[in-house]
Design an enzyme around this catalytic site. Structure first.
Site, PDB file in Angstrom:
ATOM      1  N   HIS A   8       2.338  15.706 -12.998  1.00 20.56           N
ATOM      2  CA  HIS A   8       1.409  16.758 -13.430  1.00 20.56           C
ATOM      3  C   HIS A   8       2.025  18.144 -13.302  1.00 20.56           C
ATOM      4  O   HIS A   8       1.531  19.102 -13.896  1.00 20.56           O
ATOM      5  CB  HIS A   8       0.114  16.710 -12.611  1.00 20.56           C
ATOM      6  CG  HIS A   8      -0.771  15.570 -12.949  1.00 20.56           C
ATOM      7  ND1 HIS A   8      -1.628  15.007 -12.033  1.00 20.56           N
ATOM      8  CD2 HIS A   8      -0.935  14.856 -14.095  1.00 20.56           C
ATOM      9  CE1 HIS A   8      -2.286  14.019 -12.605  1.00 20.56           C
ATOM     10  NE2 HIS A   8      -1.885  13.909 -13.860  1.00 20.56           N
ATOM     11  N   ASP A  26       0.762  15.281  -1.586  1.00 28.60           N
ATOM     12  CA  ASP A  26      -0.108  16.347  -2.087  1.00 28.60           C
ATOM     13  C   ASP A  26       0.293  17.696  -1.498  1.00 28.60           C
ATOM     14  O   ASP A  26       0.222  18.727  -2.171  1.00 28.60           O
ATOM     15  CB  ASP A  26      -1.574  16.036  -1.777  1.00 28.60           C
ATOM     16  CG  ASP A  26      -2.175  15.020  -2.740  1.00 28.60           C
ATOM     17  OD1 ASP A  26      -1.604  14.817  -3.834  1.00 28.60           O
ATOM     18  OD2 ASP A  26      -3.216  14.434  -2.399  1.00 28.60           O
ATOM     19  N   SER A  29       8.857   1.318   8.362  1.00 35.07           N
ATOM     20  CA  SER A  29       9.837   0.713   9.260  1.00 35.07           C
ATOM     21  C   SER A  29      11.266   1.013   8.851  1.00 35.07           C
ATOM     22  O   SER A  29      12.172   0.995   9.677  1.00 35.07           O
ATOM     23  CB  SER A  29       9.637  -0.804   9.299  1.00 35.07           C
ATOM     24  OG  SER A  29       9.983  -1.387   8.044  1.00 35.07           O
ATOM     25  N   GLU A  78       0.279   5.101   5.333  1.00 34.73           N
ATOM     26  CA  GLU A  78       0.017   5.201   3.890  1.00 34.73           C
ATOM     27  C   GLU A  78      -0.840   6.424   3.552  1.00 34.73           C
ATOM     28  O   GLU A  78      -0.587   7.120   2.573  1.00 34.73           O
ATOM     29  CB  GLU A  78      -0.673   3.923   3.395  1.00 34.73           C
ATOM     30  CG  GLU A  78       0.208   2.697   3.469  1.00 34.73           C
ATOM     31  CD  GLU A  78      -0.337   1.610   4.392  1.00 34.73           C
ATOM     32  OE1 GLU A  78      -1.563   1.537   4.594  1.00 34.73           O
ATOM     33  OE2 GLU A  78       0.479   0.838   4.915  1.00 34.73           O
ATOM     34  N   ARG A 112       1.187  12.889  -9.349  1.00 34.42           N
ATOM     35  CA  ARG A 112       0.905  14.297  -9.085  1.00 34.42           C
ATOM     36  C   ARG A 112       2.108  15.164  -9.435  1.00 34.42           C
ATOM     37  O   ARG A 112       1.976  16.225 -10.035  1.00 34.42           O
ATOM     38  CB  ARG A 112       0.502  14.498  -7.617  1.00 34.42           C
ATOM     39  CG  ARG A 112       0.141  15.917  -7.266  1.00 34.42           C
ATOM     40  CD  ARG A 112      -1.050  16.462  -8.053  1.00 34.42           C
ATOM     41  NE  ARG A 112      -2.262  15.796  -7.662  1.00 34.42           N
ATOM     42  CZ  ARG A 112      -3.203  15.387  -8.529  1.00 34.42           C
ATOM     43  NH1 ARG A 112      -3.082  15.594  -9.822  1.00 34.42           N
ATOM     44  NH2 ARG A 112      -4.280  14.769  -8.104  1.00 34.42           N
ATOM     45  N   ARG A 114       0.819  -1.212   0.000  1.00 37.38           N
ATOM     46  CA  ARG A 114       0.000   0.000   0.000  1.00 37.38           C
ATOM     47  C   ARG A 114       0.850   1.258   0.000  1.00 37.38           C
ATOM     48  O   ARG A 114       0.435   2.296  -0.510  1.00 37.38           O
ATOM     49  CB  ARG A 114      -0.959  -0.009   1.194  1.00 37.38           C
ATOM     50  CG  ARG A 114      -2.109  -0.991   1.022  1.00 37.38           C
ATOM     51  CD  ARG A 114      -2.934  -1.163   2.291  1.00 37.38           C
ATOM     52  NE  ARG A 114      -3.150   0.051   3.027  1.00 37.38           N
ATOM     53  CZ  ARG A 114      -4.342   0.644   3.217  1.00 37.38           C
ATOM     54  NH1 ARG A 114      -5.423   0.107   2.705  1.00 37.38           N
ATOM     55  NH2 ARG A 114      -4.440   1.743   3.921  1.00 37.38           N
ATOM     56  N   SER A 155      -2.268   1.670   8.033  1.00 43.41           N
ATOM     57  CA  SER A 155      -3.106   2.553   7.210  1.00 43.41           C
ATOM     58  C   SER A 155      -2.762   4.028   7.407  1.00 43.41           C
ATOM     59  O   SER A 155      -2.712   4.792   6.442  1.00 43.41           O
ATOM     60  CB  SER A 155      -4.591   2.345   7.518  1.00 43.41           C
ATOM     61  OG  SER A 155      -5.012   1.075   7.108  1.00 43.41           O
TER      62      SER A 155
END
Length: 185
Positions: free
Chosen positions: A60, A160, A88, A152, A57, A46, A149
């Site tokens: 872009h 961003d 980790s 990620e 991005r 992930r 989670s």
């Protein structure tokens, strides 16, 4: 448990985490990206998915980005930057790739949670996202979410944030970015 409660918990975790990322280390990463001829990304699972979104991005914004292993990946050189995503800092494949990049004198930036990891040997720059990893080290932000989670998600939003920093610093006209967007869709 209802959706509204869960989404508030997740959003609060992400906000808390991003608020604890050192702004100077992020500014240093932005400088590394700006001076690189090409920017490569490596991660697994992930984390790789988040890095692929960051690479897209930055593409872009007109930056030459490549994900290690993609079929059109060029050679890395001393003019380039490898960004490693590994919470980790111990994941085998990213370690091998970072070591290889250093053999070609490329710069290596590690985005991770563990500052005292094996990746440290190969990193020129480190940005810490201070969340719980599979190692469960002290001084990490805990999460109600499964596994890693929070790392990620934070990695994606850090990317961003870096993109928006570059846009504002370079005074890029947002509508002009569409010229870099895929058009065979």
């Amino acid at each position: 448990m209802n959706y509204n409660q869960v989404q508030k918990e997740i959003a609060q975790e992400i906000s808390n985490t991003l608020g604890q990322v050192d702004s100077e280390s992020v500014a240093g990463l932005v400088e590394e990206i700006k001076k690189a001829e090409k920017v490569f990304f490596v991660g697994v699972g992930r984390v790789l998915l988040s890095l692929e979104a960051v690479a897209k991005r930055l593409a872009h914004l007109g930056i030459n980005t490549y994900v290690v292993g993609q079929i059109t990946e060029p050679a890395i050189t001393e003019k380039d930057l490898l960004i490693v995503g590994s919470g980790s800092g111990e994941s085998a494949f990213p370690l091998i790739i970072a070591k290889k990049a250093k053999q070609y004198k490329a710069r290596v930036a590690h985005i991770g949670a563990n500052p005292n990891c094996s990746m440290k040997e190969f990193s020129d720059h480190f940005v810490r996202i201070p969340v719980s990893t599979k190692l469960q080290l002290p001084n990490e932000i805990p999460s109600v979410q499964p596994m890693t989670s929070l790392f990620e998600q934070s990695l994606l939003l850090l990317g961003d944030s870096i993109s928006l920093m570059l846009i504002r610093e370079q005074n890029i006209d947002m509508p002009s970015l569409w010229k870099y967007h895929a058009n065979l869709e």
